[in-house]
Design an enzyme around this catalytic site. Structure first.
Site, PDB file in Angstrom:
ATOM      1  CD  GLU A 161       6.645  -3.779   1.482  1.00 25.43           C
ATOM      2  OE1 GLU A 161       6.191  -3.514   0.364  1.00 25.43           O
ATOM      3  OE2 GLU A 161       6.364  -4.816   2.089  1.00 25.43           O
ATOM      4  CD  GLU A 369       2.835  -4.726   5.176  1.00 27.64           C
ATOM      5  OE1 GLU A 369       2.757  -5.546   4.225  1.00 27.64           O
ATOM      6  OE2 GLU A 369       2.928  -3.502   5.008  1.00 27.64           O
TER       7      GLU A 369
HETATM    8  C1  BGP Z   1       3.291  -5.253   1.113  1.00 32.97           C
HETATM    9  C2  BGP Z   1       2.682  -3.880   1.196  1.00 32.97           C
HETATM   10  C3  BGP Z   1       1.239  -3.839   1.545  1.00 32.97           C
HETATM   11  C4  BGP Z   1       0.414  -5.002   1.024  1.00 32.97           C
HETATM   12  C5  BGP Z   1       1.135  -6.335   1.050  1.00 32.97           C
HETATM   13  C6  BGP Z   1       0.498  -7.395   0.210  1.00 32.97           C
HETATM   14  O1  BGP Z   1       4.331  -5.254   0.216  1.00 32.97           O
HETATM   15  O2  BGP Z   1       3.364  -3.097   2.160  1.00 32.97           O
HETATM   16  O3  BGP Z   1       0.741  -2.595   1.206  1.00 32.97           O
HETATM   17  O4  BGP Z   1      -0.293  -4.723  -0.082  1.00 32.97           O
HETATM   18  O5  BGP Z   1       2.461  -6.238   0.629  1.00 32.97           O
HETATM   19  O6  BGP Z   1       0.855  -7.237  -1.131  1.00 32.97           O
HETATM   20  P1  BGP Z   1      -0.166  -7.307  -2.312  1.00 32.97           P
HETATM   21  O7  BGP Z   1      -1.362  -6.548  -1.830  1.00 32.97           O
HETATM   22  O8  BGP Z   1       0.501  -6.663  -3.468  1.00 32.97           O
HETATM   23  O9  BGP Z   1      -0.436  -8.742  -2.520  1.00 32.97           O
END
Ligand code: BGP
Length: 467
Positions: A161, A369
């Protein structure tokens, strides 16, 4: 089930490993930030997190028992090179050898992210991604990983990201270095893209078996109004969120109108060297990783100013997002949202995948993801998370439809394997298929309803269009 499709789940080193001072590891910018006064929204750390550093075998075994055949995790740069550069740390290499070998023992395909937000502190202090030197330093680190693990790892990810990370670091200002300055943001992101391109080319030069990709948080964009201004706003949002990454790593060049907009904003872009163009051209990806969470509705900006609010407390409050001169984000009041303001819209993944097929017909996609954060609770009968099951089911169904309609999707990864540290959101925002009881001494793992749902889904879908 056809064994080709990857059905897995994902984590990242800082969010789950713990062992922050073990095994010769150096300090990362997140270790230092979490221990500083700046960490004042949800002031917790990843010092222990899920203790995956010691409990990885249990986590991998649960994945296998849940029918998963792939695990996406990241390597902490600070375990391999404690100072970011220089001497490598054999204990760190040994840890990832154990992790990879354990995956293979359980017939789990490892997908390895080289960089997922945690930067060695000395490099961070030298300017981090804003400093062009990091491109060579990252390449040296990547080469060590290819050499040490390339005989067993077939799927690599250069960077997680570039868009969202730099937006948090330099836009919302909620990640270190906690500043609001988009000019610095674009510079840092440029060096990430350059580093990724260099590593992709270097990987191919080694002629290792396997593929290398970049993970892009990509968003289906909808124009709020079907007017010329509305359509322009949608295109500007597309440039901002998607094309500034995807065009570069898939097609090997920055979109011309993106560069023109940076110039129109008055930004110094002298860090973009002419000779970099050949690096981007040569360093395209073998596949594109997509982190899919939500869609955006783009509207014309309501003024010249940039306003970047963020919801890290799950208080349900509405926040504003506007990039002056580019676009602002609107909202559909009829759509369901999480307490952190994320819209739930599974069908939008179909639109995104079809758009990627149109733009990049020869580049396979991996959903690296997909998940939803919520406040989960343990009851006597386990952890019931119907909202997560509904969300994931929607995504899996719409991805299946996109595959039927010709999209080359090679895998699907739920975020996250188990509950993990949710960066600035702390530990209360949970995404895992497995619940972690952070209050118990042994950090007890409890499979949620979604874990069992995923197991059944993998069995059922494995017999259909997937794979
Ligand atoms: C993505 C990241 C992850 C994870 C996920 C959820 O952007 O790659 O590392 O954390 O989002 O986001 P958050 O934990 O900030 O809610």
């Amino acid at each position: 089930m056809n064994g080709n499709f990857l059905w897995g789940s994902a984590t990242a080193a800082y969010q789950c490993e713990g062992g922050w001072k073990e095994g010769g590891k150096g300090l990362s910018n997140w270790d230092v930030f979490c221990h500083s006064e700046k960490n004042n929204v949800n002031p917790v750390t990843g010092d222990i997190a899920c203790d995956h550093y010691h409990r990885y075998e249990e986590d991998i075994r649960m994945m296998a028992e849940g029918g998963q055949n792939a695990y996406r995790f990241s390597i902490a740069w600070t375990r391999i090179l404690p100072e970011g550069t220089g001497e490598k740390n054999q204990e760190g290499i040994d840890f990832y050898n154990r992790l990879i070998d354990t995956c293979l023992k359980y017939k789990i395909e490892p997908l390895v992210t080289l960089y997922h937000y945690d930067l060695p502190q000395p490099l961070y202090e030298a300017g981090g991604w804003e400093n062009r030197k990091i491109v060579d330093q990252y390449l040296d680190y990547a080469e060590i990983c290819f050499k040490e693990f390339g005989d067993r790892v077939k799927y690599w990810i250069t960077i997680n990201e570039p868009n969202y990370e730099t937006l948090c670091c330099y836009g919302f200002g909620n990640y270190p270095p906690n500043v609001q300055n988009l000019e610095r943001r674009w510079r840092a992101m440029y060096h990430m893209m350059l580093a990724s391109a260099r590593a992709s080319a270097a990987f191919r030069e080694r002629k290792l078996p396997g593929m290398i990709g970049l993970v892009s948080d990509s968003y289906p964009i909808v124009a709020g109004k079907d007017t010329p201004e509305g359509l322009r706003a949608a295109h500007m949002a597309d440039l901002f969120f998607n094309l500034s990454v995807n065009e570069v790593c898939v097609k090997g060049a920055y979109p011309r109108d993106f560069i023109e907009q940076l110039q129109a904003d008055g930004y110094d872009i002298s860090y973009m060297f002419k000779e970099d163009e050949a690096v981007f051209e040569k360093g395209t990806v073998d596949y594109l990783g997509i982190n899919a969470y939500n869609r955006y509705i783009a509207e014309p900006p309501q003024g010249p100013e940039t306003i970047l609010d963020v919801n890290n407390t799950g208080d349900g409050k509405k926040k504003r997002f506007q990039i002056g001169g580019w676009f602002c984000l609107g909202e559909d009041p009829d759509m369901e949202k999480t307490p952190w303001g994320m819209e739930i819209c599974p069908r939008s993944i179909y639109d995104l995948l079809m758009e990627l097929k149109r733009l990049y017909p020869d580049t396979p996609v991996m959903i690296t993801e997909n998940g939803v954060g919520n406040y989960d609770e343990v009851t006597d009968e386990g952890v019931h998370d119907p909202y997560r099951v509904a969300y994931l089911q929607g995504y899996v169904d719409w991805i299946g439809k996109a595959i039927e309609d010709g999209c080359d999707v090679r895998g699907y990864f739920v975020w996250s394997t188990m509950d993990v540290y949710s960066w600035i959101n702390g530990y209360k925002k949970r995404y895992g298929l497995v619940y972690i009881d952070y209050d118990s001494e042994d950090l007890r793992r409890i499979p949620k309803d979604s874990y069992y749902w995923y197991k059944n889904t993998i069995e059922e879908k494995g017999r259909t269009c997937y794979g």
